[in-house]
Design a protein around this motif. Structure first.
Motif, PDB file in Angstrom:
ATOM      1  N   THR A  19      32.945 -27.554  -7.751  1.00 58.23           N
ATOM      2  CA  THR A  19      31.730 -26.821  -7.405  1.00 58.23           C
ATOM      3  C   THR A  19      31.829 -26.282  -5.980  1.00 58.23           C
ATOM      4  OG1 THR A  19      30.446 -28.330  -8.813  1.00 58.23           O
ATOM      5  CG2 THR A  19      29.216 -26.931  -7.281  1.00 58.23           C
ATOM      6  N   LEU A  20      31.526 -24.999  -5.799  1.00 53.95           N
ATOM      7  CA  LEU A  20      31.413 -24.440  -4.453  1.00 53.95           C
ATOM      8  C   LEU A  20      30.022 -24.727  -3.924  1.00 53.95           C
ATOM      9  CD1 LEU A  20      33.190 -20.971  -4.827  1.00 53.95           C
ATOM     10  CD2 LEU A  20      34.158 -23.175  -4.178  1.00 53.95           C
ATOM     11  N   LEU A  21      29.926 -25.068  -2.634  1.00 52.64           N
ATOM     12  CA  LEU A  21      28.662 -25.516  -2.050  1.00 52.64           C
ATOM     13  C   LEU A  21      27.989 -24.466  -1.186  1.00 52.64           C
ATOM     14  CD1 LEU A  21      29.725 -29.158  -1.054  1.00 52.64           C
ATOM     15  CD2 LEU A  21      28.644 -28.355  -3.182  1.00 52.64           C
ATOM     16  N   ASP A  22      28.642 -23.311  -0.985  1.00 50.26           N
ATOM     17  CA  ASP A  22      28.013 -22.241  -0.203  1.00 50.26           C
ATOM     18  C   ASP A  22      28.583 -20.898  -0.632  1.00 50.26           C
ATOM     19  OD1 ASP A  22      30.507 -21.928   1.072  1.00 50.26           O
ATOM     20  OD2 ASP A  22      29.962 -23.242   2.716  1.00 50.26           O
ATOM     21  N   GLU A  23      28.114 -19.839  -0.002  1.00 47.62           N
ATOM     22  CA  GLU A  23      28.532 -18.476  -0.360  1.00 47.62           C
ATOM     23  C   GLU A  23      29.776 -18.034   0.397  1.00 47.62           C
ATOM     24  OE1 GLU A  23      27.132 -16.733  -2.858  1.00 47.62           O
ATOM     25  OE2 GLU A  23      26.091 -18.649  -3.141  1.00 47.62           O
ATOM     26  N   GLY A  24      30.266 -18.855   1.311  1.00 43.59           N
ATOM     27  CA  GLY A  24      31.499 -18.535   2.014  1.00 43.59           C
ATOM     28  C   GLY A  24      31.276 -17.887   3.370  1.00 43.59           C
ATOM     29  N   THR A  25      32.216 -18.157   4.284  1.00 40.12           N
ATOM     30  CA  THR A  25      32.179 -17.622   5.644  1.00 40.12           C
ATOM     31  C   THR A  25      33.511 -16.948   5.961  1.00 40.12           C
ATOM     32  OG1 THR A  25      30.709 -19.415   6.369  1.00 40.12           O
ATOM     33  CG2 THR A  25      31.906 -18.210   8.089  1.00 40.12           C
ATOM     34  N   THR A  26      33.466 -15.727   6.466  1.00 39.83           N
ATOM     35  CA  THR A  26      34.695 -15.042   6.873  1.00 39.83           C
ATOM     36  C   THR A  26      35.241 -15.702   8.127  1.00 39.83           C
ATOM     37  OG1 THR A  26      34.031 -12.927   5.909  1.00 39.83           O
ATOM     38  CG2 THR A  26      35.703 -12.863   7.647  1.00 39.83           C
ATOM     39  N   ILE A  27      36.469 -16.194   8.058  1.00 35.83           N
ATOM     40  CA  ILE A  27      37.054 -16.881   9.219  1.00 35.83           C
ATOM     41  C   ILE A  27      38.152 -16.057   9.888  1.00 35.83           C
ATOM     42  CG2 ILE A  27      36.467 -19.172   8.355  1.00 35.83           C
ATOM     43  CD1 ILE A  27      39.419 -19.482   7.515  1.00 35.83           C
ATOM     44  N   TYR A  28      38.649 -15.003   9.217  1.00 31.84           N
ATOM     45  CA  TYR A  28      39.603 -14.115   9.894  1.00 31.84           C
ATOM     46  C   TYR A  28      39.608 -12.754   9.209  1.00 31.84           C
ATOM     47  CZ  TYR A  28      43.639 -12.049  12.081  1.00 31.84           C
ATOM     48  OH  TYR A  28      44.449 -11.198  12.787  1.00 31.84           O
ATOM     49  N   GLU A  29      39.569 -11.704  10.039  1.00 28.45           N
ATOM     50  CA  GLU A  29      39.778 -10.340   9.567  1.00 28.45           C
ATOM     51  C   GLU A  29      40.153  -9.462  10.753  1.00 28.45           C
ATOM     52  OE1 GLU A  29      37.728  -7.034   6.640  1.00 28.45           O
ATOM     53  OE2 GLU A  29      36.411  -8.307   7.861  1.00 28.45           O
ATOM     54  N   ASP A  30      41.310  -8.830  10.667  1.00 34.29           N
ATOM     55  CA  ASP A  30      41.743  -7.852  11.669  1.00 34.29           C
ATOM     56  C   ASP A  30      42.668  -6.864  10.965  1.00 34.29           C
ATOM     57  OD1 ASP A  30      42.961  -6.393  13.751  1.00 34.29           O
ATOM     58  OD2 ASP A  30      42.664  -8.045  15.158  1.00 34.29           O
ATOM     59  N   LYS A  31      42.091  -5.787  10.465  1.00 35.09           N
ATOM     60  CA  LYS A  31      42.852  -4.834   9.650  1.00 35.09           C
ATOM     61  C   LYS A  31      43.893  -4.068  10.450  1.00 35.09           C
ATOM     62  CE  LYS A  31      39.232  -4.263   6.196  1.00 35.09           C
ATOM     63  NZ  LYS A  31      38.296  -3.320   5.510  1.00 35.09           N
ATOM     64  N   ALA A  32      43.752  -4.047  11.754  1.00 36.33           N
ATOM     65  CA  ALA A  32      44.745  -3.365  12.583  1.00 36.33           C
ATOM     66  C   ALA A  32      45.990  -4.240  12.763  1.00 36.33           C
ATOM     67  CB  ALA A  32      44.150  -3.014  13.948  1.00 36.33           C
ATOM     68  N   LYS A  33      45.792  -5.521  13.068  1.00 38.47           N
ATOM     69  CA  LYS A  33      46.918  -6.427  13.282  1.00 38.47           C
ATOM     70  C   LYS A  33      47.510  -6.946  11.982  1.00 38.47           C
ATOM     71  CE  LYS A  33      45.646  -8.328  17.833  1.00 38.47           C
ATOM     72  NZ  LYS A  33      45.320  -9.582  18.554  1.00 38.47           N
ATOM     73  N   GLN A  34      46.630  -7.287  11.038  1.00 38.81           N
ATOM     74  CA  GLN A  34      47.073  -7.916   9.780  1.00 38.81           C
ATOM     75  C   GLN A  34      46.438  -7.184   8.591  1.00 38.81           C
ATOM     76  OE1 GLN A  34      49.374 -10.140   9.856  1.00 38.81           O
ATOM     77  NE2 GLN A  34      49.320 -10.895  11.948  1.00 38.81           N
ATOM     78  N   PRO A  35      46.915  -5.973   8.300  1.00 39.76           N
ATOM     79  CA  PRO A  35      46.352  -5.237   7.162  1.00 39.76           C
ATOM     80  C   PRO A  35      46.816  -5.830   5.831  1.00 39.76           C
ATOM     81  CG  PRO A  35      48.237  -4.064   8.069  1.00 39.76           C
ATOM     82  CD  PRO A  35      47.983  -5.229   8.986  1.00 39.76           C
TER      83      PRO A  35
END
Length: 529
Positions: free
Chosen positions: A185-201
């Motif tokens: 069971t998932l207990l939450d809707e989720g949290t973005t912990i990393y996004e950088d489309k320029a460095k890591q597309p």
């Protein structure tokens, strides 16, 4: 001691010589070294774990079923198939081919005596499978119906809290969920912990690594499948902020896009990284790279210039696992002498008992002439193709079949999917040996089969052989006596499928809407150099 070691390598060398003459691809070179790829077959998006002295690997399946192959090794070089996570996906739609759908990028973990595999299907949702023994039945749980998720990986923290890391279809950000301890069971809707489309597309393929020296780590490939790299991310808290480093890229090597896989330690303290390489019609083949930790970061491959980013190796000494194990390779050839279907075989849809039997004729598999009327018998809509992965850059596959057709147009033979096939076909007057060509039409369709070459025959028993050359071209030959083979038609190019490589196998099909009692018996399927 030196004499004993020399004797062991001498015996292994003899075993390598014997096996390499019988198998089409053997990575263990018999002298304490291996060559890449360790599996020259489409085990896409591999993930790997070690439990005690055993290593287990899983890979994507997409529309092919049984799904998510489970492979076993004792030394990370020699692998065999031991199971599949599921026989059929528990959704009605997968009773028919769903090209590009099915299981994407599974992760495998071991926690508190239980093995877990997590995977997503891009339009259906998140699944978890668990077992106490990876060789036995897995229990599949449909965790969450949702569209657009991909590449999930679980993690149990030191305090027992469970988490799930995943992405979005289209290579989206790293999103973290809390989970129940049992992982169902998932207990939450989720949290973005990393996004950088320029460095890591094009970030995808997320894998949690072991917590180490106060840091949380996860790995993810970026930059796209054919040309990308492997990155690793670390933070002092599980929600970040994360810093990143590229730890493996192609460099000056011929191994393009080296990424998406699993990092694992041996029982002797060594570290190794298993990943794939995109090889077009051959699919995404599996490589093994040495790894080490430097200044709090893993380095994969060989760091030629000392900048912390490695390059892939083509050959290397085998992992030190404290013991030498026999040479082994994933299964290919099949004499159909068992009461169960070999683990190397998959269908294009959920297996159906009406498609085949192993008891109709002793030492043979009987495939029934299933009606596939859509698109004039196009393989795109045929679930009942019995297929396995291309298993080497060059190989031959040979089968013997006896056709018992009921309706004109029924055909049975040897196929390369996607590409072409040779078959014995019942005509209105007599039989024909025919080569059909099938070209791709978009992502999930094929043009109707086009006749490329044919000849009339009164034979009911034939032998077919396809030779696949290193550039993916296929040459078909046939025999009416099992001894003398003759070439028919020209060369035909194998093509990649939807996220998968070409496959080779056997079939019996009725391209009309009429019910049929027709069938074909295949005595064997033999793979040679």
């Amino acid at each position: 001691m030196k004499t004993m070691t020399k004797l062991v390598f001498t015996l292994l060398g003899l075993l390598y010589t014997t096996l390499s003459s019988a198998q089409v691809w053997v990575p263990d070179q018999g002298d304490g070294t291996f060559k890449n790829p360790i599996i020259y077959a489409d085990y896409s998006d591999p993930d790997v774990i070690r439990v005690g002295t055993d290593y287990y690997m899983v890979a994507s399946s997409f529309t092919c079923q049984p799904g998510i192959p489970v492979l076993h090794s004792k030394d990370l070089v020699n692998w065999t198939l031991i199971n599949h996570v599921y026989q059929a996906l528990p959704l009605e739609r997968y009773k028919e081919p769903q090209h590009g759908q099915g299981a994407w990028a599974p992760s495998i973990r071991f926690h508190n005596g239980t093995y877990y595999v997590y995977f997503c299907t891009p339009e259906d949702g998140l699944f978890m499978a668990s077992t106490k023994d990876p060789r036995k039945k897995w229990e599949v749980t449909f965790v969450k119906p949702v569209k657009g998720w991909e590449d999930p990986c679980p993690f149990w923290d030191e305090d027992g809290q469970a988490y799930l890391l995943r992405g979005k279809v289209g290579a989206g950000p790293a999103i973290l969920h809390k989970m129940s301890t049992d992982g169902k069971t998932l207990l939450d809707e989720g949290t973005t912990i990393y996004e950088d489309k320029a460095k890591q597309p094009s970030l995808e393929g997320f894998k949690f690594l072991d917590k180490r020296e106060g840091y949380y780590y996860f790995s993810a490939p970026a930059g796209g499948v054919p040309t990308g790299w492997q990155a690793v991310f670390r933070a002092k808290t599980i929600y970040g902020p994360y810093e990143e480093r590229i730890v493996l890229r192609q460099g000056k090597t011929p191994i393009n896009g080296p990424h998406q896989g699993g990092l694992v330690s041996t029982q002797t303290g060594e570290w190794w990284f298993i990943h794939f390489q995109d090889k077009g019609s051959y699919g995404r083949i599996v490589h093994l790279q040495p790894a080490s930790w430097k200044d709090g970061w893993p380095v994969m491959g060989v760091d030629v210039d000392g900048d912390g980013t490695g390059e892939p190796v083509l050959t290397y000494k085998k992992p030190n696992v404290g013991k030498t194990y026999p040479i082994a390779v994933p299964q290919t050839s099949d004499e159909f002498s068992s009461t169960t279907l070999g683990l190397q075989w998959q269908w294009q849809a959920a297996p159906n008992k009406a498609w085949y039997t192993l008891t109709g004729k002793k030492g043979a598999i009987r495939l029934t002439a299933v009606s596939v009327p859509t698109d004039s018998g196009s393989f795109a809509v045929a679930g009942n193709l019995l297929l396995q992965k291309f298993m080497a850059p060059t190989f031959s596959a040979t089968t013997k079949l006896e056709l018992h057709a009921d309706e004109a147009g029924e055909r049975a033979g040897l196929a390369v999917v996607n590409g072409s096939f040779i078959c014995l076909e019942k005509g209105k007057a007599n039989n024909r040996i025919v080569i059909y060509q099938q070209r791709r039409k978009g992502w999930d369709k094929l043009y109707p089969p086009v006749e490329a070459a044919s000849l009339k025959t009164d034979a009911q028993v034939v032998w077919f052989r396809v030779r696949v050359n290193e550039n993916g071209t296929c040459v078909y030959t046939y025999s009416l006596d099992g001894d003398r083979y003759q070439e028919l038609g020209s060369n035909y190019k194998a093509e990649r499928g939807t996220w998968i490589g070409s496959k080779v196998g056997i079939f019996c099909i009725n391209p009309t809407s009429r019910a049929s009692k027709g069938f074909a018996d295949f005595d064997y399927f033999r793979v040679d150099k």
